[in-house]
Design a protein around this motif. Structure first.
Motif, mmCIF file in Angstrom:
data_model
loop_
_atom_site.group_PDB
_atom_site.id
_atom_site.type_symbol
_atom_site.label_atom_id
_atom_site.label_comp_id
_atom_site.label_asym_id
_atom_site.label_seq_id
_atom_site.Cartn_x
_atom_site.Cartn_y
_atom_site.Cartn_z
ATOM 1 N N GLY A 236 58.876 49.232 2.547
ATOM 2 C CA GLY A 236 59.052 47.782 2.633
ATOM 3 C C GLY A 236 57.909 47.114 3.371
ATOM 4 N N MET A 237 57.481 47.746 4.481
ATOM 5 C CA MET A 237 56.369 47.199 5.260
ATOM 6 C C MET A 237 55.067 47.228 4.456
ATOM 7 N N VAL A 238 54.826 48.372 3.796
ATOM 8 C CA VAL A 238 53.592 48.501 3.017
ATOM 9 C C VAL A 238 53.595 47.535 1.839
ATOM 10 N N ILE A 239 54.755 47.401 1.190
ATOM 11 C CA ILE A 239 54.843 46.478 0.050
ATOM 12 C C ILE A 239 54.541 45.052 0.502
ATOM 13 N N THR A 240 55.125 44.666 1.629
ATOM 14 C CA THR A 240 54.885 43.314 2.142
ATOM 15 C C THR A 240 53.404 43.107 2.430
ATOM 16 N N PHE A 241 52.794 44.101 3.085
ATOM 17 C CA PHE A 241 51.360 44.009 3.409
ATOM 18 C C PHE A 241 50.510 44.049 2.146
ATOM 19 N N ALA A 242 50.819 45.015 1.273
ATOM 20 C CA ALA A 242 50.003 45.202 0.071
ATOM 21 C C ALA A 242 50.092 44.003 -0.866
ATOM 22 N N GLY B 217 63.869 47.086 2.709
ATOM 23 C CA GLY B 217 63.256 48.241 3.348
ATOM 24 C C GLY B 217 63.552 48.291 4.832
ATOM 25 N N LEU B 218 63.453 47.150 5.504
ATOM 26 C CA LEU B 218 63.684 47.104 6.950
ATOM 27 C C LEU B 218 65.148 47.354 7.302
#
Length: 445
Positions: free
Chosen positions: A162-168, A273-274
């Motif tokens: 979830g974190m990577v998706i948000t960043f990416a 995700g979080l």
């Protein structure tokens, strides 16, 4: 039953081995489950349906996981278990990275097949290592701690994913040297593959314990393994299929829970995700370790079927918490989801522990592989697709995924209750069969 615990590795060494195996299992489940959070971007880029997506989640992985598992289980009974695990980690990590290079649906299918074949090497060898590292009265707890990897890995897949998706997504597409342009979801697979290749070196820290227990050091022909399994077939069938039903419900639901939150509650992939990832990590880990501790407690009180009893209890407790999929209030959903994940997790440490208690040492890897064959083919192979087919063909409505999960999970869990209940007596008899087998081999318990 008396056991010479001095023959086992020190407690520190044994738990160190479990910790490394746990990390490997976490890594395998991150690689396996990250797909569940990436449904929408992959569907969009590959132009596929829910049912086609479910085949990537389940059947493509499960078929070769199960086919490769049985011969690899036989290898685990006679060859270096550490080496087998290392080879498996390398293969599944390279194939995970290859998923990030997939340009067409069939490319992705082939890569998921490779991930499944590689991951098949891990658990039969890991169960065997732990059975030789801990006396029987501590095995359910040890294997349950290892099995926390299911929920730590799945939780991390959602949380970090979830974190990577948000960043990416904020960064957009990325241009990598040699590879060129990659989508955010492709970058995630490439990163995970690289981590797995690096982890292979950590496995050198494992020191293999000597093989112990009834059948240790005995060369058992494949025909005799089959004959022994036939002699305890009622216990094996009720155990394997009973826990496979729970696996069916678990995989079927978890594959679509992120999509359920996105479609039915309006959350973003990052939010799912979080919040859901945290629940999976905490409630799942607590549930699986509680199940192991409870089984060991019952075993010390004389219940020779303690692992089966805990599986049955978990199935019964899970059914009322399935109402979580029908609830509208999001706060209440999170509350109920914690207990749903807790009870769903309880059986998945005691189930493989139960196998170790009814099989001679030289057959444990093969019996574990057959167990994994059954729960993976039925659970992961069919579960996600069953939910998707209800959504696509029964309701014909993407928003009906909540009803699909509820119906599939509840009905199949009721079947598990019936099978595990019927398996209690045959399982106790299988413990006695093992003792008689040992006496014939000159290895009385």
């Amino acid at each position: 039953m008396p056991h010479n615990n001095s023959l086992y590795p020190s407690s520190g060494r044994a738990w160190f081995t479990v910790s490394i195996l746990l990390l490997a299992y976490v890594l395998s489940f991150v690689d396996r489950q990250i797909l569940n959070l990436l449904v929408e971007p992959i569907r969009r880029d590959l132009a596929i349906s829910d049912t086609q997506m479910s085949l990537l989640m389940g059947l493509s992985f499960a078929i070769f996981y199960t086919i490769a598992g049985i011969p690899l289980g036989r290898v685990a009974d006679s060859k270096s278990r550490r080496g087998l695990i290392g080879a498996g980690v390398l293969v599944w990590s390279l194939m995970t990275a290859a998923c990030g290079l997939a340009q067409q649906y069939w490319h992705f299918i082939l890569c998921r097949i490779g991930v499944g074949a590689g991951e098949a090497a891990l658990s039969p060898a890991a169960y065997s290592l732990m059975a030789d590292s801990f006396p029987p009265e501590k095995r359910a707890t040890a294997i349950s701690v290892y099995s926390m990897g299911i929920y730590l890995g799945a939780g991390m897949a959602f949380l970090l994913g979830g974190m990577v998706i948000t960043f990416a997504n904020a960064q957009g597409d990325v241009i990598l040297p040699i590879i060129g342009l990659v989508r955010p979801w492709q970058l995630i697979f490439l990163m995970l593959g690289g981590v797995g290749v690096a982890f292979c070196f950590v496995l050198f820290a494992i020191k293999e314990p000597t093989r112990k227990g009834i059948g240790a050091g005995v060369a058992v022909p494949l025909k005799e393994v089959g004959a022994y399994l036939l002699s305890i077939r009622k216990a094996v069938l009720c155990h394997n299929i009973g826990f496979a039903c729970l696996s069916f419900a678990s995989y079927g639901a978890s594959a679509w829970i992120p999509t359920f939150f996105i479609r039915n509650h309006g959350l973003t992939a990052g939010e799912v995700g979080l919040y859901y990832g945290t629940i999976v990590m905490v409630a799942g880990s607590l549930g699986i370790v509680f199940g192991g501790r409870l089984a060991d407690y019952l075993a010390r009180r004389g219940y020779t079927d303690s692992n089966m009893r805990v599986g049955l209890l978990a199935a019964v407790l899970t059914i009322p918490f399935n109402v979580v999929y029908l609830v509208g209030d999001l706060n209440l959903v999170w509350f109920l989801m914690f207990f749903n994940v807790f009870t769903v997790a309880m059986p998945f440490g005691v189930a493989p522990a139960a196998i170790q208690e009814v099989m001679p040492n030289a057959m444990r890897g093969q019996a574990s592989a057959i167990y994994l064959f059954t729960i993976t083919l039925i659970g992961l192979g069919i579960g996600p697709t069953a939910v998707a087919m209800f959504t696509d063909f029964v309701f014909n409505d993407d928003a009906a995924v909540r009803y699909s999960i509820f119906i599939v999970a509840t009905v199949i869990t009721l079947g598990s209750v019936a099978l595990l209940w019927m398996g209690l007596k045959p399982y106790r008899e299988a413990r006695e069969t093992l003792a008689r087998w040992g006496e014939r081999q000159g290895q009385p318990v």
